[in-house]
Motif scaffolding. Sequence first.
Motif, PDB file in Angstrom:
ATOM      1  N   ALA A  42       0.840  -1.207   0.000  1.00 59.16           N
ATOM      2  CA  ALA A  42       0.000   0.000   0.000  1.00 59.16           C
ATOM      3  C   ALA A  42       0.868   1.247   0.000  1.00 59.16           C
ATOM      4  CB  ALA A  42      -0.913   0.000   1.216  1.00 59.16           C
ATOM      5  N   THR A  43       0.309   2.342  -0.505  1.00 60.64           N
ATOM      6  CA  THR A  43       1.012   3.621  -0.530  1.00 60.64           C
ATOM      7  C   THR A  43       0.179   4.664   0.219  1.00 60.64           C
ATOM      8  OG1 THR A  43      -0.013   4.473  -2.563  1.00 60.64           O
ATOM      9  CG2 THR A  43       1.905   3.044  -2.832  1.00 60.64           C
ATOM     10  N   GLY A  44       0.790   5.837   0.393  1.00 66.01           N
ATOM     11  CA  GLY A  44       0.030   6.955   0.951  1.00 66.01           C
ATOM     12  C   GLY A  44       0.509   7.399   2.310  1.00 66.01           C
ATOM     13  N   VAL A  45      -0.347   8.161   2.973  1.00 65.22           N
ATOM     14  CA  VAL A  45       0.061   8.862   4.186  1.00 65.22           C
ATOM     15  C   VAL A  45       0.369   7.891   5.331  1.00 65.22           C
ATOM     16  CG1 VAL A  45      -2.331   9.238   4.947  1.00 65.22           C
ATOM     17  CG2 VAL A  45      -0.523  10.708   5.798  1.00 65.22           C
ATOM     18  N   LEU A  46       1.562   8.054   5.879  1.00 67.66           N
ATOM     19  CA  LEU A  46       1.962   7.368   7.101  1.00 67.66           C
ATOM     20  C   LEU A  46       2.549   8.451   8.000  1.00 67.66           C
ATOM     21  CD1 LEU A  46       2.172   4.486   8.391  1.00 67.66           C
ATOM     22  CD2 LEU A  46       4.594   4.579   7.791  1.00 67.66           C
ATOM     23  N   ALA A  47       1.824   8.789   9.050  1.00 71.22           N
ATOM     24  CA  ALA A  47       2.256   9.843   9.965  1.00 71.22           C
ATOM     25  C   ALA A  47       3.163   9.236  11.028  1.00 71.22           C
ATOM     26  CB  ALA A  47       1.047  10.508  10.604  1.00 71.22           C
ATOM     27  N   VAL A  48       4.392   9.751  11.123  1.00 68.39           N
ATOM     28  CA  VAL A  48       5.374   9.236  12.073  1.00 68.39           C
ATOM     29  C   VAL A  48       5.503  10.218  13.242  1.00 68.39           C
ATOM     30  CG1 VAL A  48       7.760   8.509  12.423  1.00 68.39           C
ATOM     31  CG2 VAL A  48       6.621   8.047  10.236  1.00 68.39           C
ATOM     32  N   ALA A  49       5.274   9.705  14.441  1.00 70.66           N
ATOM     33  CA  ALA A  49       5.348  10.518  15.655  1.00 70.66           C
ATOM     34  C   ALA A  49       6.740  10.404  16.261  1.00 70.66           C
ATOM     35  CB  ALA A  49       4.292  10.062  16.660  1.00 70.66           C
ATOM     36  N   LEU A  50       7.287  11.536  16.696  1.00 75.40           N
ATOM     37  CA  LEU A  50       8.593  11.566  17.334  1.00 75.40           C
ATOM     38  C   LEU A  50       8.451  12.007  18.788  1.00 75.40           C
ATOM     39  CD1 LEU A  50      10.776  10.879  15.210  1.00 75.40           C
ATOM     40  CD2 LEU A  50       9.061  12.365  14.159  1.00 75.40           C
ATOM     41  N   GLY A  51       9.196  11.364  19.677  1.00 73.19           N
ATOM     42  CA  GLY A  51       9.269  11.788  21.064  1.00 73.19           C
ATOM     43  C   GLY A  51       7.923  11.834  21.762  1.00 73.19           C
ATOM     44  N   GLU A  52       7.619  12.985  22.372  1.00 72.88           N
ATOM     45  CA  GLU A  52       6.391  13.149  23.137  1.00 72.88           C
ATOM     46  C   GLU A  52       5.142  13.023  22.261  1.00 72.88           C
ATOM     47  OE1 GLU A  52       6.120  14.064  26.907  1.00 72.88           O
ATOM     48  OE2 GLU A  52       7.708  12.669  26.305  1.00 72.88           O
ATOM     49  N   ALA A  53       5.279  13.234  20.963  1.00 70.73           N
ATOM     50  CA  ALA A  53       4.129  13.096  20.060  1.00 70.73           C
ATOM     51  C   ALA A  53       3.623  11.657  19.998  1.00 70.73           C
ATOM     52  CB  ALA A  53       4.484  13.584  18.658  1.00 70.73           C
ATOM     53  N   THR A  54       4.468  10.691  20.394  1.00 76.59           N
ATOM     54  CA  THR A  54       4.005   9.299  20.397  1.00 76.59           C
ATOM     55  C   THR A  54       2.845   9.107  21.378  1.00 76.59           C
ATOM     56  OG1 THR A  54       5.700   8.656  22.015  1.00 76.59           O
ATOM     57  CG2 THR A  54       6.248   8.364  19.683  1.00 76.59           C
ATOM     58  N   LYS A  55       2.723  10.002  22.374  1.00 76.78           N
ATOM     59  CA  LYS A  55       1.611   9.915  23.322  1.00 76.78           C
ATOM     60  C   LYS A  55       0.280  10.326  22.687  1.00 76.78           C
ATOM     61  CE  LYS A  55       4.618  10.912  27.300  1.00 76.78           C
ATOM     62  NZ  LYS A  55       4.953  11.895  28.363  1.00 76.78           N
ATOM     63  N   THR A  56       0.329  10.967  21.520  1.00 79.59           N
ATOM     64  CA  THR A  56      -0.897  11.382  20.838  1.00 79.59           C
ATOM     65  C   THR A  56      -1.308  10.403  19.739  1.00 79.59           C
ATOM     66  OG1 THR A  56       0.140  12.759  19.103  1.00 79.59           O
ATOM     67  CG2 THR A  56      -0.218  13.787  21.242  1.00 79.59           C
ATOM     68  N   VAL A  57      -0.514   9.348  19.518  1.00 84.06           N
ATOM     69  CA  VAL A  57      -0.800   8.379  18.453  1.00 84.06           C
ATOM     70  C   VAL A  57      -2.214   7.798  18.542  1.00 84.06           C
ATOM     71  CG1 VAL A  57      -0.225   6.032  17.668  1.00 84.06           C
ATOM     72  CG2 VAL A  57       1.564   7.768  17.822  1.00 84.06           C
ATOM     73  N   PRO A  58      -2.714   7.419  19.736  1.00 84.00           N
ATOM     74  CA  PRO A  58      -4.062   6.834  19.783  1.00 84.00           C
ATOM     75  C   PRO A  58      -5.145   7.750  19.226  1.00 84.00           C
ATOM     76  CG  PRO A  58      -2.906   6.457  21.852  1.00 84.00           C
ATOM     77  CD  PRO A  58      -2.070   7.413  21.063  1.00 84.00           C
ATOM     78  N   TYR A  59      -4.970   9.062  19.342  1.00 81.99           N
ATOM     79  CA  TYR A  59      -6.001   9.990  18.883  1.00 81.99           C
ATOM     80  C   TYR A  59      -6.010  10.113  17.358  1.00 81.99           C
ATOM     81  CZ  TYR A  59      -5.752  10.836  23.819  1.00 81.99           C
ATOM     82  OH  TYR A  59      -5.749  10.641  25.169  1.00 81.99           O
ATOM     83  N   VAL A  60      -4.869   9.920  16.735  1.00 81.77           N
ATOM     84  CA  VAL A  60      -4.808   9.904  15.272  1.00 81.77           C
ATOM     85  C   VAL A  60      -5.283   8.549  14.752  1.00 81.77           C
ATOM     86  CG1 VAL A  60      -3.307  10.145  13.251  1.00 81.77           C
ATOM     87  CG2 VAL A  60      -2.930  11.586  15.260  1.00 81.77           C
ATOM     88  N   THR A  61      -4.897   7.476  15.438  1.00 82.93           N
ATOM     89  CA  THR A  61      -5.334   6.135  15.051  1.00 82.93           C
ATOM     90  C   THR A  61      -6.856   6.016  15.087  1.00 82.93           C
ATOM     91  OG1 THR A  61      -3.286   5.227  15.961  1.00 82.93           O
ATOM     92  CG2 THR A  61      -5.044   3.677  15.521  1.00 82.93           C
ATOM     93  N   ASP A  62      -7.481   6.660  16.064  1.00 84.61           N
ATOM     94  CA  ASP A  62      -8.937   6.602  16.208  1.00 84.61           C
ATOM     95  C   ASP A  62      -9.677   7.499  15.223  1.00 84.61           C
ATOM     96  OD1 ASP A  62      -8.697   4.799  18.249  1.00 84.61           O
ATOM     97  OD2 ASP A  62      -9.015   6.247  19.862  1.00 84.61           O
ATOM     98  N   ALA A  63      -8.975   8.422  14.580  1.00 84.04           N
ATOM     99  CA  ALA A  63      -9.618   9.386  13.684  1.00 84.04           C
ATOM    100  C   ALA A  63     -10.041   8.725  12.365  1.00 84.04           C
ATOM    101  CB  ALA A  63      -8.663  10.541  13.393  1.00 84.04           C
ATOM    102  N   LEU A  64     -10.919   9.396  11.620  1.00 86.68           N
ATOM    103  CA  LEU A  64     -11.321   8.911  10.301  1.00 86.68           C
ATOM    104  C   LEU A  64     -10.141   8.899   9.344  1.00 86.68           C
ATOM    105  CD1 LEU A  64     -14.767  10.705   9.773  1.00 86.68           C
ATOM    106  CD2 LEU A  64     -14.394   8.294  10.302  1.00 86.68           C
ATOM    107  N   LYS A  65     -10.205   7.976   8.380  1.00 89.77           N
ATOM    108  CA  LYS A  65      -9.179   7.849   7.354  1.00 89.77           C
ATOM    109  C   LYS A  65      -9.856   7.659   6.005  1.00 89.77           C
ATOM    110  CE  LYS A  65      -6.581   5.406  10.870  1.00 89.77           C
ATOM    111  NZ  LYS A  65      -7.593   5.833  11.863  1.00 89.77           N
ATOM    112  N   CYS A  66      -9.161   8.016   4.931  1.00 91.09           N
ATOM    113  CA  CYS A  66      -9.723   7.859   3.591  1.00 91.09           C
ATOM    114  C   CYS A  66      -8.781   7.047   2.715  1.00 91.09           C
ATOM    115  CB  CYS A  66      -9.980   9.229   2.966  1.00 91.09           C
ATOM    116  SG  CYS A  66     -10.747   9.141   1.330  1.00 91.09           S
TER     117      CYS A  66
END
Length: 306
Positions: A50-74
């Motif tokens: 598959a291709t397309g958007v893969l958002a990579v979290a660095l450092g403290e941003a890894t604590k926000t990963v669940p909120y992006v994972t739970d969001a809508l995707k297209c």
Amino acid sequence: MGRKRKGRTLSGWLVVDKPAGITSTAVVNKVRWALQAQKAGHAGTLDPEATGVLAVALGEATKTVPYVTDALKCYRFTVRLGQATNTDDAEGEVIKESEVRPDDATIKAALGQFVGDIEQVPPKFSAVKIDGQRAYKLARDGEDFDVEARPLWVEELILTDRANADTIELEMTCGKGGYVRSIARDLGAALGCYGHVLSLRRLWSGPFQAEDGLTMDQIDAMAHSPELDSYLKPLEVGLADLPKTICTDTGLARLRNGNPGLVIASDLDYGEECWAAYDDRAVAVGRFKGGELHPSRVFNQDASNG
């Protein structure tokens, strides 16, 4: 006392336009190397092809990963009609074939049953766990097993193009845990013609767009340079779907220590999840109760981006 991790204490998000033929984990490792970052993770796996958007979290941003994972995707994906494969994509072996080719009107009518709250059975060649083992490993070993259906919210599923009688292009907006391969398989079954995924691209995921993503070549070219740092998006972008509150001065000190702290908020219900900011920087995520934020995650951005 544990050993200190090597690398820079960067915090933020780097948006990657993932190419085919590489795993999501490999992309994360490349980004961490290129930025010389201590810690990195991604918000939602993409299959290797598959291709397309893969958002990579660095450092403290890894604590926000669940909120992006739970969001809508297209997703935009191409389905090959007339064939079923054992992997539900073009990588697998053809196991069933049909001469039936439904017309566009029939396809559009069938899409409705895959919109809203649906139950979806993940592919056998997937990373879901069966009795503690990955399904794809059991499938590769020729084991006979069933995968349980899982709930999925599908916001929209539309037919966008038809290149020929055998090939259709669909676009799907959905919540967490959706398998495009399952949609192709189940749609083919509903149409009486079988189907599998030929190609898949994730157009956006939560606040992140594929068109804003860096290619792997660009990341290689800018590795270990301030230029790559300039593409980092703030940690706070990962909290876009949560309500924002403002820390008071006394609330800031308490929240930083993991205690409930006073915040200024409007139109929030008791117990609602939200995040608190001070000088526009995220301090904590938690539940709003009686004028205070009760933190579940606290961010330490003071030591970041050094």
